[in-house]
Enzyme design. Structure first.
Site, PDB file in Angstrom:
ATOM      1  N   GLU A 250       0.887  -1.160   0.000  1.00 33.23           N
ATOM      2  CA  GLU A 250       0.000   0.000   0.000  1.00 33.23           C
ATOM      3  C   GLU A 250       0.921   1.205   0.000  1.00 33.23           C
ATOM      4  OE1 GLU A 250      -2.195   2.723   0.300  1.00 33.23           O
ATOM      5  OE2 GLU A 250      -2.126   2.404   2.454  1.00 33.23           O
ATOM      6  N   CYS A 284      -1.250   8.798   3.537  1.00 29.04           N
ATOM      7  CA  CYS A 284      -1.257   8.517   2.100  1.00 29.04           C
ATOM      8  C   CYS A 284      -2.601   8.887   1.501  1.00 29.04           C
ATOM      9  CB  CYS A 284      -0.898   7.068   1.832  1.00 29.04           C
ATOM     10  SG  CYS A 284      -2.016   5.941   2.608  1.00 29.04           S
TER      11      CYS A 284
HETATM   12  C1  UN1 Z   1      -6.692   6.894   6.886  1.00 29.54           C
HETATM   13  O1  UN1 Z   1      -6.874   7.606   5.902  1.00 29.54           O
HETATM   14  O2  UN1 Z   1      -7.355   7.032   7.908  1.00 29.54           O
HETATM   15  O3  UN1 Z   1      -0.370   5.397   5.265  1.00 29.54           O
HETATM   16  C2  UN1 Z   1      -5.698   5.829   6.880  1.00 29.54           C
HETATM   17  C3  UN1 Z   1      -1.486   5.898   5.189  1.00 29.54           C
HETATM   18  C4  UN1 Z   1      -2.653   5.003   4.826  1.00 29.54           C
HETATM   19  C5  UN1 Z   1      -3.669   4.919   5.882  1.00 29.54           C
HETATM   20  C6  UN1 Z   1      -4.650   6.014   5.847  1.00 29.54           C
HETATM   21  N1  UN1 Z   1      -2.150   3.676   4.580  1.00 29.54           N
HETATM   22  O4  UN1 Z   1      -1.647   7.054   5.412  1.00 29.54           O
END
Ligand code: UN1
Length: 488
Positions: A250, A284
């Site tokens: 991810e 992200c």
């Molecule tokens: C969110 O938007 O609450 O690393 C979680 C990150 C994502 C998770 C976002 N994998 O920001």
């Protein structure tokens, strides 16, 4: 001032001091405050962790799913009870505000509870057979030892949404969290241990890049789940492919909010502010691009500028703070360089853009909430992920132009559309190439029962959470099942 926590690693049920480099985790709001300290794990500790996870994997896989789930449910209670304390530690170490830190810990409890309850919901599927006297079962079984590599920005929620499904579906885990924000990793591992997780089922090694690379290439690791930068994610995916192990990665985002002329502008302004500046833009899923139609642009941008200037930026553990610092001096330098480059490429600051020049905001790693209007899509800030509180803005004439611009990115994690028009909403659902689409809410957010992950450069392999998690953390055996002689 609180005494710094001593870092330890969990290997085969033992809490060990590391034998690698010394590490000192300080508060990004006040780098004189040491939050945790100790020594990193070395690759020998990693080898011990993988060996333990391999040794116990069959016993854990054979433990009834109900028992595995019960441990997660007990851990959920422990995490929930500690939310105030751990949320404050999280805010101090990572830099998000205390309410966000507490919210993240509570979210981890919710995720543990979801997967704890999901353990014994189903064990596969039954199909009829084209042959007499036969049934076909498709059973789900754990993949084995899962390597978990997690980032600094959600130091308990992201690990939980990887580790909880891995464990509940019967895998053992070797976990390497970001060494910059390690404290909550210890808290989560302790909660699971206190909840009754057997030795070796979850191993925690807080290490640097060398340990990360070794984990990634380790012959004893059967699958890898990663969250972090696209560059590292792709490397992990390549190593995984070469070794023939599944990888779930991810990665980055450059998420757009699209505000159309018919939107509820009060709601849109509130949500765009949340998307861009909560967690200091270090998600992200943060909103880092804003596309707004000409008819409302002037007023809407003026309103956003006013709100950004009025944000209460300061120490994240103080009540009333709305935005804390970024995670490190290096992050501040690179985000500020991105802002400076944008301005040199003719971006116009609507808010922020400057460096803080006095007081605690200089000592800590603070970057002002920054909104930059771009004359065209050529400035780098339109495409590069800065991972900070920076929102790049473009104006467009029509909704079609807006959707085209939203797609103008190598990333495809999330987007937010603000409109009251159902036809445009349906067009957005069809046309915008993202893994997560918010209609009239901010671009960030995730829930444990639905898939999470992105399109294009943002994601690789099966998505996280929901049924996707079951698919990634298990493999199937198709069983052709017959009894004795066939009756006709
Ligand atoms: C969110 O938007 O609450 O690393 C979680 C990150 C994502 C998770 C976002 N994998 O920001």
């Amino acid at each position: 001032m609180t005494t710094p926590a001593q870092l330890h690693h969990l290997v085969d049920g033992q809490w060990l001091a590391g034998e690698g480099d010394t590490v000192v985790s300080t508060s990004p709001a006040d780098p004189d405050v040491v939050v945790a300290e100790g020594r990193l794990a070395d690759t020998a500790a990693l080898d011990g962790a993988v060996a333990a996870a391999q040794r116990v994997k069959r016993a854990w896989a054979r433990t009834p799913a109900h028992e595995r789930g019960a441990i997660l449910l007990r851990a959920a209670g422990i995490v929930e009870n500690a939310a105030q304390e751990w949320g404050t530690e999280l805010a101090r170490e990572e830099g998000k505000t205390k309410p966000e830190g507490i919210g993240e810990v509570l979210r981890a409890a919710q995720i543990l509870r979801y997967y704890g309850n999901d353990a014994d919901r189903d064990a596969g599927e039954v199909f009829s057979s084209p042959r007499r006297g036969e049934r076909i079962l498709v059973t789900r079984k754990p993949v084995g030892v899962v390597g978990v590599i997690t980032p600094f920005n959600f130091p308990i929620a992201i690990p939980t949404w990887k580790i909880a499904p891995a464990l509940t579906y019967g895998n053992t885990v070797v976990w390497k969290p970001a060494s910059t924000v390690p404290l909550l990793a210890m808290r989560l591992a302790q909660a699971l241990t206190d909840a009754g997780l057997p030795s070796g089922v979850l191993n925690l090694v807080i290490g640097d890049r060398t340990v990360g690379n070794a984990l990634n290439a380790h012959p004893g690791i059967d699958a890898i789940t990663f969250t972090g930068s696209t560059e590292v994610g792709r490397r992990i995916a390549a190593t995984g492919a070469a070794r023939g192990v599944p990888v779930q990665a991810e990665m980055g985002g450059k998420n757009a909010a699209v505000v159309l002329g018919d939107a509820d502008l009060e709601l849109a302004a509130e949500q765009v502010m949340f998307g861009a500046f909560r967690s200091t833009g270090q998600k992200c899923t943060a909103t880092s691009r804003l596309i707004v139609t000409d008819d409302i642009a002037e007023d809407f941008l003026a309103e956003l500028g006013k709100r950004a200037d009025a944000l209460n930026v300061g120490n994240p553990v103080q009540d009333g703070t709305e935005m804390g610092p970024v995670v490190s001096a290096a992050a501040r330098t690179s985000i500020q360089a991105g802002i400076d480059r944008a301005i040199s490429q003719k971006a116009l600051p609507i808010a922020g853009g400057h460096e803080y020049s006095e007081g605690a905001l200089v000592t800590g790693y603070f970057v002002p909430p920054t909104i930059l209007e771009l004359p065209s899509q050529t400035p780098d800030v339109w495409s590069e992920e800065l991972f900070g509180p920076v929102l790049a803005v473009r104006r467009v004439r029509t909704a079609e132009d807006a959707f085209a611009l939203a797609n103008d990115s190598e990333f495809g994690l999330s987007a937010a559309i603000f409109t009251q028009d159902l036809t445009r909403t349906l067009d957005a659902i069809d046309d915008i190439d993202v893994g997560i689409l918010h209609i009239n809410s901010e671009s960030a957010g995730a829930d444990p029962h639905v898939p999470f992950g992105g399109a294009k450069k943002s994601g690789y392999g099966p998505k996280e959470q929901g049924r996707s998690a079951r698919e990634f953390f298990t493999h199937t055996t198709t069983v052709y099942l017959r009894g004795g002689p066939i009756r006709v």
